[in-house]
Design a protein around this motif. Structure first.
Motif, short mmCIF file in Angstrom:
data_model
loop_
_atom_site.label_atom_id
_atom_site.label_comp_id
_atom_site.label_asym_id
_atom_site.label_seq_id
_atom_site.Cartn_x
_atom_site.Cartn_y
_atom_site.Cartn_z
N MET A 1 0.84 -1.18 0.00
CA MET A 1 0.00 0.00 0.00
C MET A 1 0.88 1.24 0.00
SD MET A 1 -3.09 0.90 2.48
CE MET A 1 -4.15 2.11 1.81
N LYS A 2 0.45 2.25 -0.72
CA LYS A 2 1.19 3.50 -0.82
C LYS A 2 0.52 4.59 0.01
CE LYS A 2 2.21 2.42 -5.58
NZ LYS A 2 1.85 2.76 -6.93
N LEU A 3 1.28 5.60 0.32
CA LEU A 3 0.77 6.73 1.09
C LEU A 3 -0.38 7.42 0.37
CD1 LEU A 3 1.45 8.08 3.79
CD2 LEU A 3 2.92 9.65 2.55
N GLU A 4 -0.34 7.43 -0.95
CA GLU A 4 -1.40 8.08 -1.74
C GLU A 4 -2.72 7.32 -1.69
OE1 GLU A 4 1.56 6.99 -3.62
OE2 GLU A 4 2.55 8.72 -2.74
N ASP A 5 -2.68 6.06 -1.28
CA ASP A 5 -3.89 5.22 -1.24
C ASP A 5 -4.72 5.43 0.03
OD1 ASP A 5 -3.15 4.13 -3.66
OD2 ASP A 5 -2.08 2.45 -2.73
N ILE A 6 -4.21 6.20 0.97
CA ILE A 6 -4.93 6.43 2.22
C ILE A 6 -6.14 7.32 1.94
CG2 ILE A 6 -4.78 7.48 4.51
CD1 ILE A 6 -1.81 6.71 4.49
N GLN A 7 -7.30 6.86 2.42
CA GLN A 7 -8.54 7.60 2.23
C GLN A 7 -8.75 8.54 3.42
OE1 GLN A 7 -12.00 5.15 1.98
NE2 GLN A 7 -13.38 6.89 1.95
N ILE A 8 -8.86 9.85 3.15
CA ILE A 8 -9.08 10.85 4.19
C ILE A 8 -10.44 11.47 3.98
CG2 ILE A 8 -8.25 12.99 5.23
CD1 ILE A 8 -5.44 12.21 4.28
N GLU A 31 5.15 4.05 8.36
CA GLU A 31 4.95 3.21 7.18
C GLU A 31 5.43 1.78 7.40
OE1 GLU A 31 5.69 3.34 2.37
OE2 GLU A 31 6.61 4.83 3.65
N HIS A 32 6.46 1.61 8.18
CA HIS A 32 6.98 0.26 8.44
C HIS A 32 5.96 -0.60 9.18
CE1 HIS A 32 7.94 2.55 12.07
NE2 HIS A 32 7.96 1.39 12.72
N LEU A 33 5.01 0.02 9.87
CA LEU A 33 3.99 -0.74 10.60
C LEU A 33 2.81 -1.13 9.73
CD1 LEU A 33 3.94 1.31 13.92
CD2 LEU A 33 5.04 -0.90 13.51
N TRP A 34 2.49 -0.31 8.72
CA TRP A 34 1.30 -0.57 7.90
C TRP A 34 1.62 -0.91 6.45
CZ3 TRP A 34 1.10 2.85 3.95
CH2 TRP A 34 1.64 4.12 4.15
N LYS A 35 2.83 -1.28 6.16
CA LYS A 35 3.20 -1.56 4.77
C LYS A 35 2.41 -2.72 4.17
CE LYS A 35 7.07 -4.38 6.12
NZ LYS A 35 8.48 -4.55 6.18
N ASP A 36 1.90 -3.64 5.01
CA ASP A 36 1.11 -4.78 4.53
C ASP A 36 -0.39 -4.52 4.59
OD1 ASP A 36 3.44 -6.23 4.07
OD2 ASP A 36 3.45 -7.03 6.12
#
Length: 80
Positions: A1-8, A31-36
Motif C-alpha cells: 500500500m502506498k501513502l497516496e492510497d490512504i482515504q481521508i 509506514e513500516h507498521l502498515w506496509k502490509d
C-alpha cells in the motif's frame, strides 16, 4: 500500500490541503507498521454542536490488515 492510497474523509468541517498534508506526514512516519495494510481510512470530525468543549475534534484511523484490523481514536481541542 502506498501513502497516496490512504482515504481521508472530513466530517463537519472544510477539507484543507494543509490538514491532509499533515495527516499524511504523521501516518507516513509509521509506514513500516502498515506496509502490509489492505486499506487505511482516516476520518477527521468536528463536532459543531459542542463548540467550546475540550473535545471538539476527533480523528478516527482504521487500518485493515490481511488477518486483522486496528482502530485508533483521538479526541482533542484542535485537529493538530
Amino acid at each position: 500500500m502506498k501513502l497516496e492510497d490512504i482515504q481521508i474523509t472530513f466530517v463537519g468541517m472544510e477539507p484543507t490541503k494543509a490538514l491532509k498534508k499533515y495527516v499524511l506526514e504523521k501516518i507516513g512516519k509509521y509506514e513500516h507498521l502498515w506496509k502490509d495494510a489492505t486499506s487505511i481510512e482516516v476520518y477527521l470530525k468536528e463536532f459543531v454542536n459542542s463548540r467550546g468543549v475540550k473535545n471538539d475534534f476527533r480523528v478516527d484511523i482504521t487500518v485493515n490488515l490481511p488477518n486483522s484490523g486496528v482502530r485508533v481514536e483521538v479526541n482533542g481541542e484542535n485537529m493538530y
